[in-house]
Write a protein that holds these residues in place. Sequence first.
Motif, mmCIF file in Angstrom:
data_model
loop_
_atom_site.group_PDB
_atom_site.id
_atom_site.type_symbol
_atom_site.label_atom_id
_atom_site.label_comp_id
_atom_site.label_asym_id
_atom_site.label_seq_id
_atom_site.Cartn_x
_atom_site.Cartn_y
_atom_site.Cartn_z
ATOM 1 N N ILE A 1 -2.722 -14.121 -8.722
ATOM 2 C CA ILE A 1 -3.021 -13.013 -9.643
ATOM 3 C C ILE A 1 -2.253 -11.759 -9.237
ATOM 4 N N LEU A 2 -2.259 -11.508 -7.921
ATOM 5 C CA LEU A 2 -1.563 -10.325 -7.408
ATOM 6 C C LEU A 2 -0.092 -10.358 -7.802
ATOM 7 N N LEU A 3 0.532 -11.520 -7.583
ATOM 8 C CA LEU A 3 1.954 -11.638 -7.889
ATOM 9 C C LEU A 3 2.194 -11.464 -9.385
ATOM 10 N N ARG A 4 1.314 -12.066 -10.196
ATOM 11 C CA ARG A 4 1.491 -11.959 -11.642
ATOM 12 C C ARG A 4 1.371 -10.498 -12.097
ATOM 13 N N ASN A 5 0.332 -9.820 -11.549
ATOM 14 C CA ASN A 5 0.135 -8.413 -11.928
ATOM 15 C C ASN A 5 1.316 -7.555 -11.513
ATOM 16 N N ALA A 6 1.841 -7.827 -10.312
ATOM 17 C CA ALA A 6 2.976 -7.042 -9.842
ATOM 18 C C ALA A 6 4.165 -7.234 -10.769
ATOM 19 N N LYS A 7 4.403 -8.505 -11.149
ATOM 20 C CA LYS A 7 5.529 -8.785 -12.038
ATOM 21 C C LYS A 7 5.352 -8.097 -13.371
ATOM 22 N N ARG A 8 4.113 -8.164 -13.897
ATOM 23 C CA ARG A 8 3.884 -7.538 -15.207
ATOM 24 C C ARG A 8 4.090 -6.030 -15.143
ATOM 25 N N MET A 9 3.618 -5.455 -14.041
ATOM 26 C CA MET A 9 3.778 -3.998 -13.911
ATOM 27 C C MET A 9 5.264 -3.626 -13.886
ATOM 28 N N VAL A 10 6.049 -4.418 -13.156
ATOM 29 C CA VAL A 10 7.465 -4.094 -13.042
ATOM 30 C C VAL A 10 8.192 -4.353 -14.362
ATOM 31 N N GLU A 11 7.818 -5.463 -15.006
ATOM 32 C CA GLU A 11 8.523 -5.790 -16.248
ATOM 33 C C GLU A 11 8.216 -4.828 -17.375
ATOM 34 N N HIS B 1 0.812 -1.217 0.000
ATOM 35 C CA HIS B 1 0.000 0.000 0.000
ATOM 36 C C HIS B 1 0.841 1.259 0.000
ATOM 37 N N THR B 2 2.102 1.171 0.419
ATOM 38 C CA THR B 2 2.862 2.413 0.543
ATOM 39 C C THR B 2 4.120 2.452 -0.317
ATOM 40 N N SER B 3 4.641 1.301 -0.704
ATOM 41 C CA SER B 3 5.928 1.339 -1.398
ATOM 42 C C SER B 3 5.746 1.398 -2.914
ATOM 43 N N THR B 4 6.685 2.060 -3.579
ATOM 44 C CA THR B 4 6.659 2.070 -5.038
ATOM 45 C C THR B 4 7.931 1.452 -5.598
ATOM 46 N N VAL B 5 8.788 0.950 -4.704
ATOM 47 C CA VAL B 5 10.064 0.406 -5.150
ATOM 48 C C VAL B 5 9.861 -1.021 -5.650
#
Lengths: 363, 573, 457
Positions: free
Chosen positions: C166-176, C138-142
């Motif tokens: 799903i959460l993990l997949r979305n996070a990975k996609r956002m970062v990649e 909720h707070t980090s953008t790193v």
Amino acid sequence: MNRFLSDIVRIWQLRWAFRLALIYLFLFLLLVILLPWLPLSFQPNDLDLGQAFQPPFQWANVTSATPLHWLGTDALGRDVLSNTLFGARTAVLISLPVMLATTVIGLVLGTAAGFYADSSGKISRASFSGILLSVPVFLYFGMYVPSQAFLLKLPPAVLLLSMGIAILAPFILMKVLVPALKRATFFTKQVPFPADQVVLRLIEVFTSIPRLVIILVLASFMPPSVVLLSFILVLTYWTDTARLTRAETLRVKQLPYFEAAVSAGASTGGLLMRHALPNILAPVIVSFIFGLAGLLALESTLSFLGIGVPAELVSWGRTIAGIRANTSAWWLVVFPGGFLALTVLALQTCSYYILNAMQHHSP
Amino acid sequence: MRKISTLLFGLLLLLSFCSQPQRVPDEVRVRFSADPETLNPVNYSDAGAIQIINLLFHSLLSVDLESDGLKPALAASMPQVERKDSLTYFTYTLRKEAEWASGAPVTAEDVAFTLKVLKAPLVNNESIKPQVEFIQDIILDKEDPRKFTLLCKGYAPEMELLTGDFFILPAYLFDPAGLLKSVSVRTLSSGSAEPDNNGRIKAFAERFNSTESAKSKEMLQGSGGYLLDSWVPGQYITLKRKESWWGKELGNEAAHLTANPARISFQIIPDNTTALLALKNHQLDVLENIAVAEFRQLQQDKSFLEEYTLHTPNGYEFVYAGLNSRLPKFSDKRTRQAIAHLLDVNSLISVVQQSQATPTVGIVPPSVKKFYNSELTPYKHNVQKAKQLLAAAGWKQEKDGWYKNISGTKEKLTIDIVHRAGSTGYQNSALIFQQSAAKAGIPVTIQALDGSYLSQRIGSHEFDMFFRALSGNPFAFNFKPLLHTSAAGLDGFNTTGFGNAQTDKLLDAINAARTDEEKALHLKKLQQIMQEEATLIPLYYLKERIAIHKRFTNTKVSGLEPNYDVSAFLLKN
Amino acid sequence: MPGYLFKRLVLVLPMLWLIASLFFLLSRLLPQGLGAGNILKGDEQYSKGSKESRERSYRQYLHKTQQDLPLFYFSIHARAEPDTLYRVYPESERLHLRRLAWKYGNWPLVSAYYSGVKQAHTLAAQQDQLQPHFEALHTSTVAPAILAAASSIAEADQENAFQTAILLRNAKRMVEHRQDYLGLLPTLSWNGSKNQYHNWLTEVLQGNFGTSYRDHRAVPAILAEAIGNTFWLLILSMAISVVLAFELSILMVRQKGRKWRRLFLPVLFLTDSIPTFVLALLLLVLLASPAFLQLFPVYGMGYYSPAGLPWHESLARQVQFMALPVLCLTLANLPYLTNQVYRSLATTGNEDYTRTARAKGLSETRIIRKHMLRNAWLPIITLLSDFLPALVAGALIIETIFAIPGVGRLLLTAVQARDYPVMMGIVVIVALFKMLSHLVADALYSLADPRIRYTSS
């Protein structure tokens, strides 16, 4: 310049008050430079909680273990003497540059407005469009993106990149676009640049928006700091000088000798430096010194209004503001206030004699 | 030139012979630091407004400042409470003597009307609406027009207080056309006001929201003993006593309902120093919140003490430092305890508050003895102990500070304190902490922020440490909204991220406790856990600082807001 | 000349509109935070109402005051940021979304990621050991922190394996799929006429300047009252300071004025170096306290006076209350004014016409008053023209200390409470007076020195 120096030497010989003031200012500067090496018993930010609100000159309290607070202490037991001395340092390092910057900006814009008025400054349509285009680009990359970068905690690379674009883009626009445009005859035509109108409008905008709002808006993007505070002060103080300068330039421009110089074909720079500036200087210097006096105690007023000033900033204003918590602690006002008044008085005395000397030269 | 100066001087001399402003002895003058934003009995937001509206209107229950206890005001007695399943019923009967300014009796219909106003959409009631959301309906007694039952969702200990804590409005005055008559409290509570009612609510809201209800004398007439006489914004608000008031005949049984001074005037003086001078000049009778250093001097000023009495009741404002326990660097409680050991509370109290404050071990005020955990001792200022705790928490001291490996990166221990700009007290506290942290080798920075920016920063959990105050009272000890983990999200009230499943259970147990003993047990446990966790590091409970002119008796000075009951003031004979 | 002035006069309205619009947009940049309307304030130990119901109330308040609309007809924002973000509440969540959007530059992925976080968090709200990870989300953008937290959640929370995956997949996609700097480019989006600025402008054009958010009174009435409270005070003190400044300067500029100069100039500088609030407190302590001289009442503008008082007596009462603030304001203004007047008088003392006049044997007073003063007017006009807007802008510090409810305090409290209509009203009226005074000053310049010409081209 030589004439100026010889003036000073002459006044020095004639007027004891001038001599005194100059010596005082010299000692003041010396103090500011040497201060970190002076053997003071207390540093300005050292708290001495057991000794809060000590009146000055408490000889009876002296023991070998605890050095004396010569000029008393404030609410947290900070030594008034060292705060007064270090406050002088802040005055020189912050208030003076701020006031100088304000005066220079005001002087430049004010003379430009008065000298060029609305019609005598000419600019090609190409350059005009170049400027018109550069302004929004600069505002977006130079102001909006950096402010968001602060707010959104983006990496410094973003900040550097956008600042780079903000500086480069107008440069490219002026160097590439403008020559390109100039090929079309429409854009080569010279149009008058309404310098006076632009400056007047800028002044109106800057003075109409309350300083408090600007401070709060900026403070929401970045923490209150000395740099921010100085930036805001420069941004909002230059208008007075600009208006004074503009009015004086308008007057000087109509004087016979000035018109004669124009018809003799003097260059713009020469005209301004040699003929306009000496005449304009008197009110500007008066406003400079008064502005400085106001600035030196500004923190006290700001804290009165509840605007955040960095707590660690040692200044005369901070000590003076302490009087609000305890009206009987007179020493909090008298010592820094007295030092402030002396400094301003010395500056005033110097400017008074120098201005007098200059008036004797002006035709 | 000389003429002008003589003229000016003469004028000054002439002026000096003008007398000080005339005084009426039976008039109390109280200082306010700012105008109340509004005297609207529904949308008030500041303490000043509540104090004034309390003199004009009544709520069902009120606090008697003499005993600091809750007493029936418009209600004849405390409510009967009945808990059934997930609902709680509060049954009230109104005093039979109670009447409006027009002489009409106060009935249950008026209470129902008030609830509708508090819940209706479009009406300016945002600040009070959340407070009565738990009241779902009102059931009027068929036989007794003064009897009614409030139907409430769930149960919480402060509910009794809250059911009696809103001002009852006269329906005849605020809604002469009966626009809200056909709307029911239940529909408004469920948020589904029927479409055909919308027009009526809108019409009512427009009338109610317009300036009239906020400032006009005609609208601000309630069951209280006073009427609004004049309000000159920024200068003064005066109230005058009703010529005949029903409360006079009640006798001893309702001695807390009073209207003694013929006239009460609230003088608006923004600056504290000016207010103090005005007091010394006899332009004021009551002054509270006197600056600590000045108060100290007043206590020694003999000539002043001949005319004024100084009071220092124990207040209910809890001042504390909050640590953001969500941050990896503060996640170990030993780190937080180390910081608590660096807060020199005794010096804070003696220097910042000039000893006008009481140290405390936790959030329960020491003056509430039955719930205060006196077995605990507050954190002692101890730099060595702090260093040991830091080392135990895995920090290593290097040349320029403390370092620790947190999830693979070497992090330095730094603390950034935020506080509200303009508050010298917090700033000084921060500076004192900074000095003592420096002794332990922790660099501390301090930022003074504009009020709303500060709440934004705290709400989005972007802070290390802050100084703040919480206001409380001795009636309700429900810390669930403040300390429960469900409130720890973004913009939640649990700003420090305190708590776990165990403390959540404890908070529920405090609320469910049926006896004081049981409650005390849980509250003391909570204080112990909070001290151990050290996310909210208590500094002190403030003492109020009040001066009241000696010609008045029966001033009912108390630690509870507004700290004195101006309607009770009696002239000494 | 009249042509020029007319042209300037015509320019006043558009300029006023420009300033008002600029301020309108700027003022909305003020950090709104959660202080608005005291609705969301959480500084009580027991809460009156839940966080959710308070938030509902707050949004109702924003809706009622139309603060939930877009600001302007169009908005320029970074490409990374969607134009519908202003609809997200609470504001902290909006801020976090903006951070993610700017950082990763790909809004669809950011939004998919964040809704994944919210869903997974709702499901796992009861699991204590997961809360630190969710807090990080909720707070980090790193990027590493997000990925670490997301994978720890996916590992630990077996109950909701589907959601957390799903959460993990979305996070990975956002970062990649991050687009680092492209997101910085500006885009323009059109908001239509349903915006705050449009609503404000149409109201103003119909002559409706709005009502205060705080007490719902009409802004012009509030302003008129506040200006009325300080108007006489300011005008009186300005008149006194101007007259004194001129008389003192004339005294000092004379041939025999040296002793006056020696006396007055340092004293004036000393006065000036005292901050206004210290000066005011000093006057109060010296002239209105029983400890020294008790000549004046301490504060206020005269308490309600018995009706039917003869006018001179009620005036005397008024004057009594006004004396200290007037004195304080005069002392604060006098030094600068006197110095400027004296300086411009002294400058003209060396000019040819003064010498000629002296040679003609005119008396000194006459020379100063008739010749020098006329030529010293220019900077003085500039200074005096600044007094006109100050008449309506008030004097904050004096108002605060002497408890006079003027415009200065009104502005301060309005800014603190984010009372936009009142803020707008004050800025517009001050700007109007400022422009008029600049105009008058320009007209006076050419009257004072007919050689100054303005071209109207």
